[in-house]
Motif scaffolding. Structure first.
Motif, PDB file in Angstrom:
ATOM      1  N   ILE A 148     100.257 -15.327 -69.895  1.00 38.86           N
ATOM      2  CA  ILE A 148      98.950 -15.288 -70.566  1.00 38.86           C
ATOM      3  C   ILE A 148      97.876 -14.800 -69.605  1.00 38.86           C
ATOM      4  O   ILE A 148      97.048 -13.948 -69.943  1.00 38.86           O
ATOM      5  CB  ILE A 148      98.595 -16.685 -71.128  1.00 38.86           C
ATOM      6  CG1 ILE A 148      99.536 -17.060 -72.273  1.00 38.86           C
ATOM      7  CG2 ILE A 148      97.145 -16.715 -71.619  1.00 38.86           C
ATOM      8  CD1 ILE A 148      99.454 -18.518 -72.674  1.00 38.86           C
ATOM      9  N   LEU A 149      97.896 -15.338 -68.389  1.00 43.30           N
ATOM     10  CA  LEU A 149      96.886 -14.946 -67.393  1.00 43.30           C
ATOM     11  C   LEU A 149      97.040 -13.484 -66.984  1.00 43.30           C
ATOM     12  O   LEU A 149      96.050 -12.808 -66.675  1.00 43.30           O
ATOM     13  CB  LEU A 149      96.981 -15.850 -66.173  1.00 43.30           C
ATOM     14  CG  LEU A 149      96.636 -17.331 -66.412  1.00 43.30           C
ATOM     15  CD1 LEU A 149      96.868 -18.140 -65.144  1.00 43.30           C
ATOM     16  CD2 LEU A 149      95.199 -17.489 -66.894  1.00 43.30           C
ATOM     17  N   ARG A 209      98.705 -10.953 -68.928  1.00 43.43           N
ATOM     18  CA  ARG A 209      98.727  -9.972 -70.021  1.00 43.43           C
ATOM     19  C   ARG A 209      97.714 -10.247 -71.124  1.00 43.43           C
ATOM     20  O   ARG A 209      97.298  -9.317 -71.824  1.00 43.43           O
ATOM     21  CB  ARG A 209     100.125  -9.922 -70.645  1.00 43.43           C
ATOM     22  CG  ARG A 209     101.230  -9.532 -69.685  1.00 43.43           C
ATOM     23  CD  ARG A 209     102.565  -9.518 -70.404  1.00 43.43           C
ATOM     24  NE  ARG A 209     103.665  -9.213 -69.497  1.00 43.43           N
ATOM     25  CZ  ARG A 209     104.942  -9.158 -69.889  1.00 43.43           C
ATOM     26  NH1 ARG A 209     105.256  -9.398 -71.160  1.00 43.43           N
ATOM     27  NH2 ARG A 209     105.899  -8.889 -68.999  1.00 43.43           N
ATOM     28  N   TYR A 210      97.375 -11.499 -71.332  1.00 44.33           N
ATOM     29  CA  TYR A 210      96.552 -11.846 -72.504  1.00 44.33           C
ATOM     30  C   TYR A 210      95.245 -12.524 -72.114  1.00 44.33           C
ATOM     31  O   TYR A 210      94.672 -13.260 -72.914  1.00 44.33           O
ATOM     32  CB  TYR A 210      97.347 -12.771 -73.438  1.00 44.33           C
ATOM     33  CG  TYR A 210      98.720 -12.268 -73.782  1.00 44.33           C
ATOM     34  CD1 TYR A 210      98.893 -11.129 -74.550  1.00 44.33           C
ATOM     35  CD2 TYR A 210      99.859 -12.938 -73.319  1.00 44.33           C
ATOM     36  CE1 TYR A 210     100.172 -10.665 -74.868  1.00 44.33           C
ATOM     37  CE2 TYR A 210     101.138 -12.489 -73.624  1.00 44.33           C
ATOM     38  CZ  TYR A 210     101.284 -11.345 -74.399  1.00 44.33           C
ATOM     39  OH  TYR A 210     102.544 -10.884 -74.696  1.00 44.33           O
ATOM     40  N   ARG A 211      94.778 -12.286 -70.912  1.00 47.56           N
ATOM     41  CA  ARG A 211      93.568 -12.995 -70.471  1.00 47.56           C
ATOM     42  C   ARG A 211      92.332 -12.590 -71.263  1.00 47.56           C
ATOM     43  O   ARG A 211      91.326 -13.307 -71.251  1.00 47.56           O
ATOM     44  CB  ARG A 211      93.337 -12.762 -68.977  1.00 47.56           C
ATOM     45  CG  ARG A 211      93.203 -11.317 -68.554  1.00 47.56           C
ATOM     46  CD  ARG A 211      93.034 -11.227 -67.039  1.00 47.56           C
ATOM     47  NE  ARG A 211      92.988  -9.853 -66.569  1.00 47.56           N
ATOM     48  CZ  ARG A 211      94.061  -9.139 -66.249  1.00 47.56           C
ATOM     49  NH1 ARG A 211      95.268  -9.688 -66.352  1.00 47.56           N
ATOM     50  NH2 ARG A 211      93.943  -7.896 -65.821  1.00 47.56           N
ATOM     51  N   HIS A 212      92.388 -11.435 -71.954  1.00 53.36           N
ATOM     52  CA  HIS A 212      91.260 -11.013 -72.780  1.00 53.36           C
ATOM     53  C   HIS A 212      91.426 -11.451 -74.242  1.00 53.36           C
ATOM     54  O   HIS A 212      90.556 -11.171 -75.059  1.00 53.36           O
ATOM     55  CB  HIS A 212      91.091  -9.492 -72.715  1.00 53.36           C
ATOM     56  CG  HIS A 212      90.835  -8.985 -71.330  1.00 53.36           C
ATOM     57  ND1 HIS A 212      89.746  -9.395 -70.576  1.00 53.36           N
ATOM     58  CD2 HIS A 212      91.539  -8.116 -70.540  1.00 53.36           C
ATOM     59  CE1 HIS A 212      89.779  -8.798 -69.397  1.00 53.36           C
ATOM     60  NE2 HIS A 212      90.850  -8.021 -69.347  1.00 53.36           N
ATOM     61  N   TRP A 233      94.279 -17.037 -77.035  1.00 55.82           N
ATOM     62  CA  TRP A 233      95.034 -17.626 -75.934  1.00 55.82           C
ATOM     63  C   TRP A 233      94.112 -18.355 -74.968  1.00 55.82           C
ATOM     64  O   TRP A 233      94.494 -19.372 -74.375  1.00 55.82           O
ATOM     65  CB  TRP A 233      95.839 -16.558 -75.193  1.00 55.82           C
ATOM     66  CG  TRP A 233      97.157 -16.249 -75.835  1.00 55.82           C
ATOM     67  CD1 TRP A 233      97.559 -15.058 -76.383  1.00 55.82           C
ATOM     68  CD2 TRP A 233      98.253 -17.157 -76.022  1.00 55.82           C
ATOM     69  NE1 TRP A 233      98.827 -15.162 -76.896  1.00 55.82           N
ATOM     70  CE2 TRP A 233      99.285 -16.452 -76.680  1.00 55.82           C
ATOM     71  CE3 TRP A 233      98.465 -18.492 -75.688  1.00 55.82           C
ATOM     72  CZ2 TRP A 233     100.493 -17.039 -77.012  1.00 55.82           C
ATOM     73  CZ3 TRP A 233      99.676 -19.083 -76.034  1.00 55.82           C
ATOM     74  CH2 TRP A 233     100.675 -18.359 -76.680  1.00 55.82           C
ATOM     75  N   ARG A 234      92.899 -17.863 -74.801  1.00 51.33           N
ATOM     76  CA  ARG A 234      91.936 -18.601 -73.972  1.00 51.33           C
ATOM     77  C   ARG A 234      91.668 -19.977 -74.571  1.00 51.33           C
ATOM     78  O   ARG A 234      91.589 -20.975 -73.844  1.00 51.33           O
ATOM     79  CB  ARG A 234      90.622 -17.821 -73.863  1.00 51.33           C
ATOM     80  CG  ARG A 234      90.675 -16.597 -72.977  1.00 51.33           C
ATOM     81  CD  ARG A 234      89.275 -16.035 -72.821  1.00 51.33           C
ATOM     82  NE  ARG A 234      89.282 -14.759 -72.115  1.00 51.33           N
ATOM     83  CZ  ARG A 234      88.178 -14.053 -71.851  1.00 51.33           C
ATOM     84  NH1 ARG A 234      86.990 -14.503 -72.234  1.00 51.33           N
ATOM     85  NH2 ARG A 234      88.264 -12.904 -71.215  1.00 51.33           N
ATOM     86  N   LEU A 273      94.587 -22.305 -73.849  1.00 49.72           N
ATOM     87  CA  LEU A 273      94.570 -22.794 -72.470  1.00 49.72           C
ATOM     88  C   LEU A 273      93.520 -23.884 -72.281  1.00 49.72           C
ATOM     89  O   LEU A 273      93.788 -24.927 -71.665  1.00 49.72           O
ATOM     90  CB  LEU A 273      94.306 -21.638 -71.508  1.00 49.72           C
ATOM     91  CG  LEU A 273      95.441 -20.631 -71.318  1.00 49.72           C
ATOM     92  CD1 LEU A 273      94.971 -19.458 -70.467  1.00 49.72           C
ATOM     93  CD2 LEU A 273      96.652 -21.300 -70.677  1.00 49.72           C
TER      94      LEU A 273
END
Length: 515
Positions: free
Chosen positions: A327-328, A330-333, A337-338, A341
């Motif tokens: 996630i951090l 590839r999907y941090r944007h 997913w934020r 987390l």
């Protein structure tokens, strides 16, 4: 199918298509079989495990029955917002749901625990749906259903008639609503209202959720900020509107909603300021310790029977940790997913503010977030399995690890579970059997809440009239020769004990004390 056997003379094309699909795609049949096995396991209700009926279960169930018949609780309050239970006030969501069920089925401990099992099963299936939406892979969805359905923490939560059994379903439903909003990029008021309603229901679901609900509502800033203020304000307005009754109740009953917190808070013995923060952080780190949950669990046998097995599979924790890394990277944007987390960070906060560590009930939403965080890793493994053997070997190792832990859990649950006799007041029913059979009224002290709750629920289960249980007024004395039932309060008059089980006792009243 022979010609002419179909209704109205035509072949059921939909049926033939379904059969052909299953025959041609055996993996689909395997997936359906696994899901069916999970459903069967989650709905396994054994009346002897846990044995008896815990006093909290008895309190919730009796209040639900009372609401279903008279719209009043145990104390005579009409449609109360919270239910007084010993030194605590139970949240209303589960009791009112159970009241609706009792209205149809009648009162029963098996029915009450069945409702909890259904709620947990619904959350497991909803997790599978969420996995399918997030990963786009049906195989991942089946794996998630199996992992969630076999998770000891969730399974044991579904064996008890308690409020916390509603939490996993509400949390998964919230994540599903938010994911739909993010995926479609349709920031409509309908989804905002749905999110606000679910956060409100979460707040009304359990004592600790009175803090968790507002925390997750505040976290919507991360999900819907940056120009989506109308959506955010709609969600918050809905949530705040649902909190108005709590505010009114708190003003009318000072201290009621914080009673349980005052008993369990870490803010005691002069602990305050920076020291309080440090202690809360330390508690948080303890409560999310993966090694503990994978090898042990809640030390109290109320929700977890022990026996050297974990509440969560170590493989799931490993997948979740890999998922966090993915996630951090590839999907941090990705705002959804934020939110996941941040939600995972917030879930242990209410429990961290209490003195009990590793409390599975206060952390009932934690396994949901751990499973959701495993989605990215599961997607990568399933995709790699279709390309080569290395991933298949890794998957086999993970499956073997889960199978080993699950076998440990089943053995401990079936061996240790029925032995929790004292904790679940298993001897109260037999103790009251003779007094009930006598046909006489049973008298209970005004202050002995434990004895009152147990006797009232046992009378309901045995279909005895309410007037068979008489709660004495403060300082009241029962008639000479009558039967008295108690636990913690001694007789304020002369009485002779005739039977006992652990701390519960039955006695014969002999009149007032001589002065």
């Amino acid at each position: 199918m022979p010609q002419g056997t179909a209704t109205f003379g035509f072949r059921p094309r939909l049926y033939d298509r379904a059969v052909r699909l299953i025959v041609e795609r055996p993996l689909l049949l395997l997936g359906l079989g696994l899901i069916l096995a999970v459903c069967t396991f989650e709905l396994w209700i054994d009346p002897s495990n846990p044995p008896g009926y815990h006093r909290d279960e008895a309190s919730i169930s009796f209040n639900a029955y009372s609401i279903s018949t008279s719209l009043r609780d145990e104390d005579g309050n009409r449609l109360p917002l919270f239910f007084r239970s010993f030194s605590d006030y139970k949240s209303p969501l589960y009791p009112y749901m159970l009241a609706a069920v009792f209205r149809i089925t009648g009162p029963s401990g098996e029915v009450a625990r069945g409702l909890s099992a259904l709620l947990v099963l619904a959350s497991v299936l909803l997790l599978g749906l969420l996995a399918k939406r997030v990963t786009g892979d049906g195989a991942v969805a089946v794996v998630v259903v199996v992992l969630a359905g076999l998770t000891p923490w969730l399974f044991e939560l579904g064996r008890l008639a308690i409020e916390a059994s509603t939490q996993p379903f509400i949390v998964v439903a919230l994540l599903l609503v938010l994911y739909r909003t993010w995926r479609l990029q349709r920031w409509r008021h309908a989804e905002a209202v749905a999110a606000g309603v679910l956060l409100g229901l979460l707040t009304y679901s359990y004592t600790g959720s009175r803090l968790l609900g507002p925390l997750l509502a505040l976290a919507l800033l991360v999900f819907a900020g940056h120009g989506r203020w109308r959506w955010l304000l709609a969600a918050w307005a809905t949530f705040v509107a649902l909190l108005v009754p709590i505010g009114v109740y708190g003003l009318r009953h000072p201290g009621a909603l914080s009673a349980r917190y005052r008993e369990t808070t870490i803010a005691r013995n002069g602990l305050s300021g920076p020291r309080l923060v440090v202690q809360a952080v330390s508690n948080w780190l303890h409560d999310v310790d993966p090694l503990h949950w994978a090898t042990s669990g809640d030390p109290a046998p109320y929700i977890h029977v022990g026996g050297g097995y974990g509440s969560l599979f170590g493989s799931v924790f490993a997948l979740a940790l890999v998922g966090i890394v993915l996630i951090l990277l590839r999907y941090r944007h990705d705002l959804w997913w934020r939110y996941v987390l941040i939600g995972a960070l917030l879930v242990p906060v209410p429990a961290a503010l209490t003195v009990d560590r590793y409390n599975a009930i206060r952390l009932a939403a934690l396994p949901v977030f751990v499973l959701v965080l495993s989605f990215p890793a599961l997607r990568e493994i399933v995709a790699a399995m279709r390309r080569g053997w290395a991933a298949r070997v890794l998957a086999a190792v993970l499956v073997a690890a889960v199978g080993f832990q699950f076998a440990q859990f089943l053995d401990a649950y079936r061996t240790n579970g029925p032995g929790r006799l004292v904790l679940f007041d298993a001897g109260v029913g037999p103790l009251l059997a003779r007094p009930f059979a006598s046909g006489k009224t049973i008298y209970i002290d005004y202050d002995d809440r434990d004895a009152q709750t147990e006797a009232l629920w046992q009378a309901v289960v045995q279909r005895l009239p309410r007037d068979r249980i008489s709660i004495l007024p403060d300082g009241g004395i029962p008639p000479r020769g009558s039967t008295v039932f108690g636990r913690f309060q001694p007789c304020d008059y002369v009485c002779v004990e005739t039977a006992r089980w652990e701390t519960y006792w039955v006695a014969r009243a002999e009149g007032p004390k001589k002065t």
